[in-house]
Enzyme design. Structure first.
Site, PDB file in Angstrom:
ATOM      1  N   LYS A 165       0.843  -1.196   0.000  1.00 56.25           N
ATOM      2  CA  LYS A 165       0.000   0.000   0.000  1.00 56.25           C
ATOM      3  C   LYS A 165       0.877   1.244   0.000  1.00 56.25           C
ATOM      4  CE  LYS A 165      -3.944   1.902   2.616  1.00 56.25           C
ATOM      5  NZ  LYS A 165      -4.851   1.627   3.763  1.00 56.25           N
TER       6      LYS A 165
ATOM      7  N   SER B  58      -9.436   1.563   2.644  1.00 53.80           N
ATOM      8  CA  SER B  58      -8.558   2.320   1.770  1.00 53.80           C
ATOM      9  C   SER B  58      -7.457   1.465   1.153  1.00 53.80           C
ATOM     10  CB  SER B  58      -7.915   3.459   2.569  1.00 53.80           C
ATOM     11  OG  SER B  58      -7.111   2.935   3.629  1.00 53.80           O
TER      12      SER B  58
ATOM     13  N   SER C 279     -10.104  -0.862   6.641  1.00 54.05           N
ATOM     14  CA  SER C 279      -9.478  -0.676   5.338  1.00 54.05           C
ATOM     15  C   SER C 279      -8.857  -1.925   4.749  1.00 54.05           C
ATOM     16  CB  SER C 279      -8.413   0.422   5.423  1.00 54.05           C
ATOM     17  OG  SER C 279      -8.994   1.654   5.745  1.00 54.05           O
TER      18      SER C 279
END
Length: 388
Positions: A31, A108, A132
């Protein structure tokens, strides 16, 4: 790498060395909150990316996975400032859900989930603050793990809500997830009692009838007995979570937002504006609530695993408007907040498809039982794979 899902950041490729260990040859994406030496860290915001310097060293969590033999395959997209559950980014475009392209991918850590679901990597390193990892794992039909709070080092990673932030993992199956979690987390410091998880009946009660009907056979097969996880009413627990999250986001990201005045997407701008209204007195009350709720939740688990829905429904349609997105995220957080408040581990696995869209289930366990929790889920859901 060909990326039909817009899951990866289009950074120029820089060689990243791997070690030799149990994850040899497994490709993984990271990420774009974590530093990877030779790469910038954009945090889902074009202004933040423009300000970013090329990282000189790996974040410790990334370094552990590389040392275990994993092969770096790229940096994954994230929702803006990692503060959304939709997988929509006003700067870099929406992440496409490989298993249901007409639905949101979640956020996310949406780029991580899409990369794993779409076969671009065997596993991914993301983060989970309010859901997330767990929401996109459910939405994209993959396995995901939010570890016990504090078990994953977060140096070299953008902070959002430090008292909730944790590193998290995605994989295509439970056996791979267990191997990666063992390499990243090290040994457990708690055990699970019994093999048959309890069912979180009060969380199940929040599901629409269609979803409950689709999952009832799985509930009956995997669980033995029931338990309630709303140790206080759902609104109190959600408000506690939301208040603390809002206050800490203002502390971590507010100074930069106020100084730089970057253009923000409509959802992030609305959430930030609302967060500014949270007072220190509201925060103090929420921290007291959290301490009390955490103790009650750990006592309620009594060392057992609990089978629970991850979110309230299948993923929202990708063309939904901002108001629908915010309402959907708000409803999802009422389930996601339970493990988050107490810093509990939660492993997500694919369950069923409804109208062509996936929805996952999860096991929640006591603090420190992460590997045991993943192993139990693998034995229950993938018994043939777990035995090999």
């Amino acid at each position: 790498m060909r990326d039909p899902y817009n899951a990866l950041m289009p950074y120029p490729s820089v060689p990243v060395a791997s070690g030799d260990g149990p994850l040899n040859g497994l490709r993984f994406v990271v990420k774009d909150l974590f530093d990877v030496a030779g790469y910038r860290t954009g945090c889902g915001n074009a202004v933040r990316l423009a300000e970013s310097r090329v990282a000189e060293q790996h974040a410790p969590a990334v370094a552990r996975l590389l040392q275990a033999g994993a092969v770096f395959a790229g940096k994954a997209q994230t929702d803006e400032l990692a503060w959304s559950l939709t997988g929509k980014n006003p700067y870099f475009g929406d992440i496409i859900n490989p298993t249901a392209p007409d639905r949101i991918s979640g956020g996310s850590s949406s780029g991580c989930a899409a990369a794993v679901a779409g076969g671009l990597a065997e596993f991914a390193l993301g983060t989970d603050t309010g859901g997330s990892v767990r929401a996109p794992a459910s939405f994209c039909g993959v396995w995901g793990l939010r570890p016990t709070w504090g078990r994953v080092p977060l140096a070299g990673c953008m902070p959002l809500v430090p008292s909730f932030d944790t590193g998290g993992l995605f994989a295509r199956d439970g056996v791979t997830l267990l191997a990666v979690a063992a390499a990243l987390l090290g040994p457990d410091n708690a055990n699970l009692e019994g093999e048959e998880p309890l069912l979180a009946e009060d969380l199940v009660a929040r599901l629409p009838d269609e979803v409950k009907r689709a999952l009832e056979t799985t509930f009956a097969r995997l669980s033995g007995g029931g338990v309630d996880l709303y140790v206080e009413d759902a609104e109190t627990m959600h408000t506690c979570f939301d208040t603390l999250q809002s206050r800490e986001v203002v502390e971590t990201q507010g100074p930069w937002i106020e100084e730089v005045r970057p253009p923000l997407g409509p959802m992030i701008r609305a959430r930030y504006t609302t967060s500014l209204a949270v007072t220190p007195a509201m925060e103090a009350e929420a921290r007291n609530d959290r301490e009390r709720i955490t103790g009650q939740l750990v006592d309620r688990l009594a060392g057992r695993a609990v089978l629970a829905p991850v979110v309230h429904d299948v993923p929202l349609r990708a063309d939904a408007g901002v108001e629908q997105q915010m309402a959907f995220s708000d409803a999802a957080r009422r389930l996601l907040c339970v493990a988050g408040i107490a810093g509990l581990p939660q492993v997500v696995f694919p369950a069923v498809r409804i109208g062509g869209a996936p929805i996952g289930l999860s096991l929640i366990g006591p603090p420190g039982s992460d590997l045991a929790l993943v192993a139990l889920a693998a034995r229950l859901v993938e018994p043939e794979m777990a035995e090999t």
